[in-house]
Design a protein around this motif. Sequence first.
Motif, mmCIF file in Angstrom:
data_model
loop_
_atom_site.group_PDB
_atom_site.id
_atom_site.type_symbol
_atom_site.label_atom_id
_atom_site.label_comp_id
_atom_site.label_asym_id
_atom_site.label_seq_id
_atom_site.Cartn_x
_atom_site.Cartn_y
_atom_site.Cartn_z
ATOM 1 N N SER A 17 0.827 -1.208 0.000
ATOM 2 C CA SER A 17 0.000 0.000 0.000
ATOM 3 C C SER A 17 0.858 1.254 0.000
ATOM 4 O O SER A 17 1.987 1.247 0.494
ATOM 5 C CB SER A 17 -0.901 0.021 1.237
ATOM 6 O OG SER A 17 -1.786 -1.072 1.259
ATOM 7 N N LEU A 18 0.312 2.313 -0.549
ATOM 8 C CA LEU A 18 0.905 3.646 -0.505
ATOM 9 C C LEU A 18 -0.222 4.653 -0.379
ATOM 10 O O LEU A 18 -1.354 4.388 -0.809
ATOM 11 C CB LEU A 18 1.701 3.944 -1.780
ATOM 12 C CG LEU A 18 3.061 3.290 -1.963
ATOM 13 C CD1 LEU A 18 3.587 3.579 -3.361
ATOM 14 C CD2 LEU A 18 4.048 3.766 -0.910
ATOM 15 N N ARG A 19 0.100 5.813 0.178
ATOM 16 C CA ARG A 19 -0.865 6.903 0.234
ATOM 17 C C ARG A 19 -0.223 8.138 -0.382
ATOM 18 O O ARG A 19 0.766 8.652 0.138
ATOM 19 C CB ARG A 19 -1.274 7.205 1.668
ATOM 20 C CG ARG A 19 -2.434 8.198 1.771
ATOM 21 C CD ARG A 19 -2.593 8.697 3.176
ATOM 22 N NE ARG A 19 -3.868 9.364 3.391
ATOM 23 C CZ ARG A 19 -4.105 10.230 4.369
ATOM 24 N NH1 ARG A 19 -3.146 10.515 5.234
ATOM 25 N NH2 ARG A 19 -5.284 10.789 4.511
ATOM 26 N N LEU A 20 -0.784 8.571 -1.490
ATOM 27 C CA LEU A 20 -0.301 9.778 -2.148
ATOM 28 C C LEU A 20 -1.043 10.991 -1.614
ATOM 29 O O LEU A 20 -2.233 10.916 -1.309
ATOM 30 C CB LEU A 20 -0.500 9.674 -3.655
ATOM 31 C CG LEU A 20 0.089 8.454 -4.357
ATOM 32 C CD1 LEU A 20 -0.115 8.573 -5.866
ATOM 33 C CD2 LEU A 20 1.536 8.254 -4.007
ATOM 34 N N SER A 21 -0.330 12.100 -1.521
ATOM 35 C CA SER A 21 -0.925 13.363 -1.106
ATOM 36 C C SER A 21 -0.656 14.418 -2.165
ATOM 37 O O SER A 21 0.361 14.364 -2.865
ATOM 38 C CB SER A 21 -0.349 13.826 0.227
ATOM 39 O OG SER A 21 -0.631 12.912 1.255
ATOM 40 N N LYS A 75 -7.512 21.565 4.599
ATOM 41 C CA LYS A 75 -6.064 21.555 4.389
ATOM 42 C C LYS A 75 -5.690 21.751 2.923
ATOM 43 O O LYS A 75 -4.513 21.712 2.581
ATOM 44 C CB LYS A 75 -5.481 20.236 4.891
ATOM 45 C CG LYS A 75 -5.618 20.027 6.389
ATOM 46 C CD LYS A 75 -4.994 18.694 6.814
ATOM 47 C CE LYS A 75 -5.110 18.493 8.315
ATOM 48 N NZ LYS A 75 -4.507 17.192 8.741
ATOM 49 N N ASN A 76 -6.708 21.915 2.057
ATOM 50 C CA ASN A 76 -6.448 22.014 0.612
ATOM 51 C C ASN A 76 -5.562 20.864 0.136
ATOM 52 O O ASN A 76 -4.577 21.076 -0.595
ATOM 53 C CB ASN A 76 -5.786 23.357 0.267
ATOM 54 C CG ASN A 76 -6.788 24.485 0.200
ATOM 55 O OD1 ASN A 76 -7.966 24.267 -0.037
ATOM 56 N ND2 ASN A 76 -6.319 25.695 0.427
ATOM 57 N N THR A 77 -5.893 19.658 0.556
ATOM 58 C CA THR A 77 -5.084 18.491 0.225
ATOM 59 C C THR A 77 -5.948 17.380 -0.345
ATOM 60 O O THR A 77 -7.037 17.103 0.166
ATOM 61 C CB THR A 77 -4.329 17.980 1.459
ATOM 62 O OG1 THR A 77 -3.510 19.028 1.975
ATOM 63 C CG2 THR A 77 -3.443 16.801 1.099
ATOM 64 N N LEU A 78 -5.452 16.763 -1.407
ATOM 65 C CA LEU A 78 -6.092 15.633 -2.060
ATOM 66 C C LEU A 78 -5.273 14.392 -1.757
ATOM 67 O O LEU A 78 -4.042 14.456 -1.667
ATOM 68 C CB LEU A 78 -6.133 15.873 -3.579
ATOM 69 C CG LEU A 78 -6.804 14.837 -4.461
ATOM 70 C CD1 LEU A 78 -8.320 14.884 -4.284
ATOM 71 C CD2 LEU A 78 -6.421 15.071 -5.921
ATOM 72 N N TYR A 94 0.082 11.876 -11.109
ATOM 73 C CA TYR A 94 -0.106 13.322 -11.093
ATOM 74 C C TYR A 94 -1.466 13.671 -10.493
ATOM 75 O O TYR A 94 -2.460 12.983 -10.764
ATOM 76 C CB TYR A 94 -0.066 13.885 -12.505
ATOM 77 C CG TYR A 94 1.198 13.634 -13.261
ATOM 78 C CD1 TYR A 94 1.364 12.483 -14.020
ATOM 79 C CD2 TYR A 94 2.239 14.559 -13.232
ATOM 80 C CE1 TYR A 94 2.527 12.248 -14.733
ATOM 81 C CE2 TYR A 94 3.411 14.335 -13.942
ATOM 82 C CZ TYR A 94 3.544 13.187 -14.690
ATOM 83 O OH TYR A 94 4.705 12.968 -15.394
ATOM 84 N N CYS A 95 -1.519 14.745 -9.725
ATOM 85 C CA CYS A 95 -2.809 15.283 -9.342
ATOM 86 C C CYS A 95 -3.093 16.502 -10.206
ATOM 87 O O CYS A 95 -2.167 17.136 -10.736
ATOM 88 C CB CYS A 95 -2.863 15.641 -7.855
ATOM 89 S SG CYS A 95 -1.886 17.072 -7.373
ATOM 90 N N GLY A 115 0.269 18.944 -10.981
ATOM 91 C CA GLY A 115 1.463 18.830 -10.157
ATOM 92 C C GLY A 115 2.619 18.287 -10.972
ATOM 93 O O GLY A 115 2.476 17.963 -12.158
ATOM 94 N N GLN A 116 3.766 18.141 -10.316
ATOM 95 C CA GLN A 116 4.974 17.690 -11.004
ATOM 96 C C GLN A 116 5.081 16.165 -11.062
ATOM 97 O O GLN A 116 5.897 15.629 -11.803
ATOM 98 C CB GLN A 116 6.218 18.259 -10.317
ATOM 99 C CG GLN A 116 6.690 17.488 -9.090
ATOM 100 C CD GLN A 116 5.778 17.630 -7.880
ATOM 101 O OE1 GLN A 116 4.865 18.451 -7.858
ATOM 102 N NE2 GLN A 116 6.015 16.811 -6.857
ATOM 103 N N GLY A 117 4.253 15.483 -10.292
ATOM 104 C CA GLY A 117 4.226 14.029 -10.319
ATOM 105 C C GLY A 117 5.038 13.386 -9.208
ATOM 106 O O GLY A 117 5.992 13.962 -8.692
ATOM 107 N N THR A 118 4.620 12.170 -8.840
ATOM 108 C CA THR A 118 5.359 11.368 -7.874
ATOM 109 C C THR A 118 5.384 9.929 -8.396
ATOM 110 O O THR A 118 4.370 9.414 -8.866
ATOM 111 C CB THR A 118 4.715 11.462 -6.466
ATOM 112 O OG1 THR A 118 5.538 10.757 -5.522
ATOM 113 C CG2 THR A 118 3.310 10.890 -6.431
ATOM 114 N N GLN A 119 6.538 9.299 -8.333
ATOM 115 C CA GLN A 119 6.737 7.987 -8.942
ATOM 116 C C GLN A 119 6.275 6.872 -8.016
ATOM 117 O O GLN A 119 6.606 6.854 -6.823
ATOM 118 C CB GLN A 119 8.209 7.780 -9.292
ATOM 119 C CG GLN A 119 8.526 6.433 -9.915
ATOM 120 C CD GLN A 119 7.929 6.272 -11.305
ATOM 121 O OE1 GLN A 119 7.935 7.217 -12.106
ATOM 122 N NE2 GLN A 119 7.427 5.082 -11.608
#
Length: 124
Positions: A17-21, A75-78, A94-95, A115-119
Amino acid sequence: QVQLVESGGGSVQAGGSLRLSCAAFGVIYSLGCMGWFRQAPGKEREGVATIDSDGRTTYADSVKGRLAISQDNAKNTLYLQMNSLKPEDSAMYYCAARMTYYCSGGQVSTFKYWGQGTQVTVSS
């Protein structure tokens, strides 16, 4: 100017599992419809999940039951909770913000800020 910054990506084994923000900066009013997208090498960017201003969500068939999109407006967070990950989930995530109340199909081209993306890398 709205800025979106993703975090939380990494390398996990299949089944993990992972949690992206995705933190939003420079927001005066609501960002409206927001979404998570992903792009693997050599493939087109594809939609993963969206959430509109009423909190209604949509998911790609390939991730239903495993990934969950949510947001904290204070929190303006997704977020994107990713469970039971598979190697085919490996991609840059990407968000994006559409700046409309509803998602209306959620096509990639209709989202205004990215956004710039997260791998995310999932090994078998």
